[in-house]
Design a protein around this motif. Sequence first.
Motif, PDB file in Angstrom:
ATOM      1  N   LEU A 114      43.335  34.842  39.123  1.00 28.24           N
ATOM      2  CA  LEU A 114      41.945  35.266  39.259  1.00 28.24           C
ATOM      3  C   LEU A 114      41.144  34.158  39.930  1.00 28.24           C
ATOM      4  CD1 LEU A 114      39.647  37.288  38.528  1.00 28.24           C
ATOM      5  CD2 LEU A 114      39.389  36.005  36.393  1.00 28.24           C
TER       6      LEU A 114
ATOM      7  N   ILE B 274      36.226  37.397  41.176  1.00 31.76           N
ATOM      8  CA  ILE B 274      34.968  37.713  40.493  1.00 31.76           C
ATOM      9  C   ILE B 274      33.822  37.721  41.498  1.00 31.76           C
ATOM     10  CG2 ILE B 274      33.271  36.850  38.831  1.00 31.76           C
ATOM     11  CD1 ILE B 274      35.604  35.647  37.249  1.00 31.76           C
TER      12      ILE B 274
ATOM     13  N   ILE C 181      34.846  42.457  38.859  1.00 32.69           N
ATOM     14  CA  ILE C 181      36.121  41.881  39.283  1.00 32.69           C
ATOM     15  C   ILE C 181      36.751  42.843  40.270  1.00 32.69           C
ATOM     16  CG2 ILE C 181      38.449  41.244  38.576  1.00 32.69           C
ATOM     17  CD1 ILE C 181      37.294  40.059  36.071  1.00 32.69           C
TER      18      ILE C 181
ATOM     19  N   ALA D 144      36.101  37.730  32.674  1.00 34.66           N
ATOM     20  CA  ALA D 144      37.492  38.211  32.607  1.00 34.66           C
ATOM     21  C   ALA D 144      37.735  38.972  31.306  1.00 34.66           C
ATOM     22  CB  ALA D 144      38.462  37.036  32.740  1.00 34.66           C
TER      23      ALA D 144
END
Length: 179
Positions: free
Chosen positions: A24, A48, A66, A95
């Motif tokens: 991520l 993000i 996201i 997250a």
Amino acid sequence: HHVYLMRILIEYALNHSGEFDSVLALDDGGFKRNKKIAELLDKDVSFIIKERDSSTRKINIEKSKIIGNIKGQKVVAFDDMLQNGGTLEAGAKIAKYNGAKEISFFLVHNDFSDETFDRVNPLLENGTINKIFILETIPLQNKEKWHKNLIVISPADFIAEVIKRIHEEDHMRNLFLEL
């Protein structure tokens, strides 16, 4: 010579790649680096998009998005530095809000202050952040006070190898990863 210490963290992740599902990027600035790392690790990458309140500039966790799917996944993010912990806190909360099972971070430099400890250690204690892997490029103060899931990795062997090669006027070529 340029020394790319992120290599140590990438190799650590490669050796433990079964412990997480995807990568991520915490923002669009870190996307390119995290995308290349995800390719090396043979993992999907997400990123993000932070939404901020226009009057306070605080990140709105619920409105942030996201791009990609992290629901039910153990995700990791790579970044160059941890100073006050705001980016990690927001990234972890976004997250988890978007369904990540776990979120862990790989960070090169630990430019910590008392504020960092006061912000980040509680996030490790309550599980908002599952693990932080950090290179000890700066001596970690009060190491014994940190939660056990702050994992400190020494860059000493790699740096010693670089110094040896410089001294022997040897090539650095194979010390670098193709990113």
